[in-house]
Design a protein around this motif. Structure first.
Motif, mmCIF file in Angstrom:
data_model
loop_
_atom_site.group_PDB
_atom_site.id
_atom_site.type_symbol
_atom_site.label_atom_id
_atom_site.label_comp_id
_atom_site.label_asym_id
_atom_site.label_seq_id
_atom_site.Cartn_x
_atom_site.Cartn_y
_atom_site.Cartn_z
ATOM 1 N N ASP A 24 43.810 5.898 28.242
ATOM 2 C CA ASP A 24 43.461 4.539 27.820
ATOM 3 C C ASP A 24 42.229 4.493 26.927
ATOM 4 O OD1 ASP A 24 41.695 5.312 29.785
ATOM 5 O OD2 ASP A 24 41.627 3.341 30.779
ATOM 6 N N ALA A 25 41.689 5.645 26.549
ATOM 7 C CA ALA A 25 40.487 5.701 25.712
ATOM 8 C C ALA A 25 40.854 5.975 24.259
ATOM 9 C CB ALA A 25 39.548 6.787 26.216
ATOM 10 N N ASP A 26 39.979 5.496 23.333
ATOM 11 C CA ASP A 26 40.204 5.776 21.924
ATOM 12 C C ASP A 26 39.611 7.134 21.572
ATOM 13 O OD1 ASP A 26 37.460 5.437 21.764
ATOM 14 O OD2 ASP A 26 37.558 3.472 20.789
ATOM 15 N N ALA A 27 39.551 7.438 20.283
ATOM 16 C CA ALA A 27 39.093 8.760 19.848
ATOM 17 C C ALA A 27 37.634 9.015 20.207
ATOM 18 C CB ALA A 27 39.297 8.902 18.341
ATOM 19 N N GLN A 28 36.867 7.965 20.474
ATOM 20 C CA GLN A 28 35.465 8.120 20.843
ATOM 21 C C GLN A 28 35.241 8.088 22.346
ATOM 22 O OE1 GLN A 28 33.882 4.810 18.437
ATOM 23 N NE2 GLN A 28 32.823 6.335 17.189
ATOM 24 N N GLY A 29 36.326 7.967 23.106
ATOM 25 C CA GLY A 29 36.195 7.910 24.558
ATOM 26 C C GLY A 29 35.879 6.525 25.078
ATOM 27 N N ILE A 57 20.017 -20.054 28.118
ATOM 28 C CA ILE A 57 19.633 -20.732 26.878
ATOM 29 C C ILE A 57 18.465 -21.665 27.179
ATOM 30 C CG2 ILE A 57 20.408 -22.249 25.023
ATOM 31 C CD1 ILE A 57 23.249 -21.231 25.578
ATOM 32 N N PRO A 58 17.308 -21.423 26.565
ATOM 33 C CA PRO A 58 16.136 -22.262 26.859
ATOM 34 C C PRO A 58 16.275 -23.658 26.272
ATOM 35 C CG PRO A 58 15.643 -20.767 25.056
ATOM 36 C CD PRO A 58 17.017 -20.395 25.548
ATOM 37 N N ALA A 59 15.568 -24.606 26.845
ATOM 38 C CA ALA A 59 15.573 -25.979 26.333
ATOM 39 C C ALA A 59 14.924 -26.017 24.954
ATOM 40 C CB ALA A 59 14.819 -26.899 27.294
ATOM 41 N N GLY A 60 15.450 -26.863 24.079
ATOM 42 C CA GLY A 60 14.843 -27.062 22.767
ATOM 43 C C GLY A 60 15.455 -26.271 21.635
ATOM 44 N N VAL A 61 16.515 -25.486 21.896
ATOM 45 C CA VAL A 61 17.131 -24.718 20.808
ATOM 46 C C VAL A 61 17.748 -25.671 19.790
ATOM 47 C CG1 VAL A 61 17.578 -22.666 22.200
ATOM 48 C CG2 VAL A 61 19.283 -24.491 22.112
ATOM 49 N N GLU A 62 17.957 -25.165 18.587
ATOM 50 C CA GLU A 62 18.495 -25.993 17.519
ATOM 51 C C GLU A 62 19.749 -25.370 16.928
ATOM 52 O OE1 GLU A 62 15.735 -27.345 14.540
ATOM 53 O OE2 GLU A 62 14.029 -27.064 15.874
ATOM 54 N N GLU A 63 20.505 -26.190 16.235
ATOM 55 C CA GLU A 63 21.705 -25.744 15.523
ATOM 56 C C GLU A 63 21.339 -24.596 14.592
ATOM 57 O OE1 GLU A 63 25.795 -26.137 14.072
ATOM 58 O OE2 GLU A 63 24.860 -27.439 15.545
ATOM 59 N N GLY A 64 22.110 -23.511 14.647
ATOM 60 C CA GLY A 64 21.901 -22.377 13.759
ATOM 61 C C GLY A 64 21.015 -21.290 14.331
ATOM 62 N N MET A 65 20.318 -21.561 15.439
ATOM 63 C CA MET A 65 19.504 -20.510 16.046
ATOM 64 C C MET A 65 20.404 -19.414 16.610
ATOM 65 S SD MET A 65 16.358 -22.276 18.110
ATOM 66 C CE MET A 65 14.942 -22.943 17.234
ATOM 67 N N GLN A 66 19.867 -18.213 16.715
ATOM 68 C CA GLN A 66 20.622 -17.087 17.225
ATOM 69 C C GLN A 66 19.855 -16.409 18.354
ATOM 70 O OE1 GLN A 66 23.159 -14.291 14.714
ATOM 71 N NE2 GLN A 66 21.425 -12.965 15.121
ATOM 72 N N LEU A 67 20.483 -16.296 19.504
ATOM 73 C CA LEU A 67 19.899 -15.614 20.649
ATOM 74 C C LEU A 67 20.494 -14.213 20.755
ATOM 75 C CD1 LEU A 67 20.112 -18.464 23.322
ATOM 76 C CD2 LEU A 67 18.390 -18.102 21.557
ATOM 77 N N LYS A 68 19.772 -13.324 21.427
ATOM 78 C CA LYS A 68 20.247 -11.959 21.588
ATOM 79 C C LYS A 68 20.265 -11.573 23.060
ATOM 80 C CE LYS A 68 17.666 -8.258 20.865
ATOM 81 N NZ LYS A 68 16.881 -7.206 20.179
ATOM 82 N N VAL A 69 21.420 -11.088 23.517
ATOM 83 C CA VAL A 69 21.542 -10.555 24.868
ATOM 84 C C VAL A 69 21.661 -9.038 24.721
ATOM 85 C CG1 VAL A 69 22.813 -10.608 27.037
ATOM 86 C CG2 VAL A 69 22.717 -12.656 25.597
ATOM 87 N N GLY A 70 20.599 -8.336 25.073
ATOM 88 C CA GLY A 70 20.546 -6.894 24.854
ATOM 89 C C GLY A 70 21.557 -6.113 25.684
ATOM 90 N N GLY A 71 22.185 -5.120 25.047
ATOM 91 C CA GLY A 71 23.070 -4.200 25.758
ATOM 92 C C GLY A 71 24.431 -4.753 26.113
ATOM 93 N N LYS A 72 24.792 -5.934 25.588
ATOM 94 C CA LYS A 72 26.092 -6.510 25.915
ATOM 95 C C LYS A 72 27.042 -6.513 24.716
ATOM 96 C CE LYS A 72 25.445 -7.292 30.239
ATOM 97 N NZ LYS A 72 26.253 -6.548 31.241
ATOM 98 N N GLY A 73 26.734 -5.640 23.732
ATOM 99 C CA GLY A 73 27.660 -5.424 22.624
ATOM 100 C C GLY A 73 28.579 -4.265 22.952
ATOM 101 N N ASN A 74 29.134 -3.626 21.948
ATOM 102 C CA ASN A 74 30.021 -2.480 22.170
ATOM 103 C C ASN A 74 29.219 -1.259 22.598
ATOM 104 O OD1 ASN A 74 32.569 -3.628 21.612
ATOM 105 N ND2 ASN A 74 32.201 -3.480 19.408
ATOM 106 N N GLY A 75 29.819 -0.475 23.484
ATOM 107 C CA GLY A 75 29.191 0.761 23.925
ATOM 108 C C GLY A 75 29.275 1.824 22.851
ATOM 109 N N ALA A 76 28.629 2.959 23.113
ATOM 110 C CA ALA A 76 28.620 4.076 22.164
ATOM 111 C C ALA A 76 29.046 5.340 22.903
ATOM 112 C CB ALA A 76 27.223 4.242 21.564
ATOM 113 N N PRO A 77 29.618 6.294 22.188
ATOM 114 C CA PRO A 77 30.067 7.528 22.851
ATOM 115 C C PRO A 77 28.900 8.380 23.343
ATOM 116 C CG PRO A 77 30.296 7.713 20.469
ATOM 117 C CD PRO A 77 29.924 6.295 20.752
ATOM 118 N N GLY A 78 29.213 9.251 24.295
ATOM 119 C CA GLY A 78 28.195 10.187 24.805
ATOM 120 C C GLY A 78 27.069 9.464 25.507
ATOM 121 N N ASN A 79 25.855 9.861 25.167
ATOM 122 C CA ASN A 79 24.671 9.247 25.783
ATOM 123 C C ASN A 79 24.115 8.122 24.921
ATOM 124 O OD1 ASN A 79 23.693 10.760 23.662
ATOM 125 N ND2 ASN A 79 21.892 11.506 24.757
ATOM 126 N N GLY A 80 24.978 7.517 24.133
ATOM 127 C CA GLY A 80 24.544 6.446 23.234
ATOM 128 C C GLY A 80 24.180 5.186 23.989
#
Length: 372
Positions: free
Chosen positions: A201-206, A218-241
């Motif tokens: 079930d894994a691709d070529a990168q495992g 989401i803190p109070a006071g945000v505005e349209e167009g602002m961008q927040l970042k949740v660290g480490g919740k994107g795509n994983g990386a192969p090996g020890n990435g």
């Protein structure tokens, strides 16, 4: 309390982009781990300088920081905060030029000179739509994200091409003699590892796709167009990435009766001629529920009533804005015979003659007060 980014880099708030870059390079070379082995204080200063440059070196992030301070990067933030060495080396290595052997960074964490490196997974981007009530009070949203993670059972071995170094040496004959150069290994992408066992079930990168529920504060006071970042919740990386980040773009829904202007809110209140003459009590919307306000007899159309603290909570944590209630007296367009006769009798009545007082501000004064 976090240190001011401008103070960390030793520049003024009016510094140019070139001055900020130069100041960061100076600080980062001064506190670089290669020059201060084992010095935790120097490492901390190194990270602080990188965090400051990540914000001040970006025009959009700098503008947000100048407006909201550190609060602009809380609750997921726009970047900055909690940077590790891998983030710094991968993002800002080009700042150093030949300061550390021509490879940007070297010796620490395996970066520089084309050596073994930790791969970072790609970022993911989503949009989150908020109501005005959620914007005003802050909210925690749970969203489902389809992201890549390392598959169970995948194992890695030393890359046979580069023998785990992450780089390959190439010798070229030139008119000046034999030249040896190091380049990133194309087999493993510089990680020094190759897949040994890959589940079905894994691709070529495992890696494989999973659906995960992610909580976003989401803190109070945000505005349209602002961008927040949740660290480490994107795509994983192969090996020890290391995993990429989840970038959350803020969208806001239009409220049926309230209009936002910065941290203040505006409400148009329409009252009848009778209510304006005799006085009245009216129920209006706020972001914390409905409230009842009293209209004094003889209130004038265009009067602005200010409800302090009933606006949007400030993103920098300095209280909340106000709710400005704009009173509009509705003049009837059609009258029956009795009503018309009454107003005919009142046409020249002294009580119905306009008598503006000094305390009755002009339209331009009201606009000035509204924006002050």
């Amino acid at each position: 309390m976090k240190e001011d980014f401008y103070e960390i880099l030793g520049v003024s708030k009016g510094a140019t982009a070139a001055e900020i870059k130069k100041a960061y390079r100076k600080k980062a070379i001064q506190y670089h781990p290669d020059k201060n082995p084992g010095d935790t204080k120097a490492e901390e200063m190194f990270k602080k300088a990188a965090e400051a440059y990540e914000v001040l070196g970006d025009a959009d992030k700098r503008a947000k920081y100048d407006q909201y301070g550190h609060a602009a990067f809380e609750g997921g933030g726009f970047g900055g905060g909690g940077m590790n060495m891998d983030d710094i080396f991968s993002q800002f290595g080009d700042i150093f030029g030949s300061a550390f052997g021509g490879g940007g960074f070297g010796g620490f964490g395996g970066f520089g000179g084309g050596g073994q490196r930790r791969v970072k997974g790609s970022n993911l981007r989503i949009r989150v739509k908020l109501t005005l009530d959620e914007v005003a009070n802050g909210v925690e949203k749970k969203v489902k994200v389809r992201r890549k993670v390392q598959a169970d059972g995948v194992t890695y071995k030393t890359c046979p091409t580069c023998n785990g170094t992450g780089q390959v040496m190439k010798i070229t004959n030139t008119i000046l003699g034999r030249m040896q150069t190091a380049t990133t290994c194309t087999t493993c992408g510089g990680t020094g590892q190759a897949i040994d066992n890959r589940p079905s079930d894994a691709d070529a990168q495992g890696l494989k796709f999973v659906e995960e529920t992610v909580s976003i504060k989401i803190p109070a006071g945000v505005e349209e167009g602002m961008q927040l970042k949740v660290g480490g919740k994107g795509n994983g990386a192969p090996g020890n990435g290391i995993a990429g980040d989840l970038l959350v773009a803020i969208e806001t829904e239009e409220h049926p009766t309230l209009k936002r202007e910065g941290d203040n809110l505006h409400y148009d209140l329409y009252v009848s001629l009778s209510e304006a003459v005799l006085g009245s009590s009216k129920e209006i919307d706020t972001v914390t529920g409905k409230v009842r306000i009293k209209l004094e007899p003889g209130i004038q159309s265009g009067k602005i009533l200010r409800l302090r603290g009933k606006g949007i909570s400030s993103l920098n944590g300095y209280g909340a804005g106000d709710l400005l209630v704009h009173v509009n007296v509705w003049t009837p367009k059609e009258l029956n015979r009795e009503q018309k006769e009454f107003f005919e009798r009142m046409r020249d009545d002294e009580n119905f003659m306009p008598k503006p007082e000094k305390s009755d501000k002009s339209f331009f004064e009201k606009v000035k007060d509204m924006f002050s």
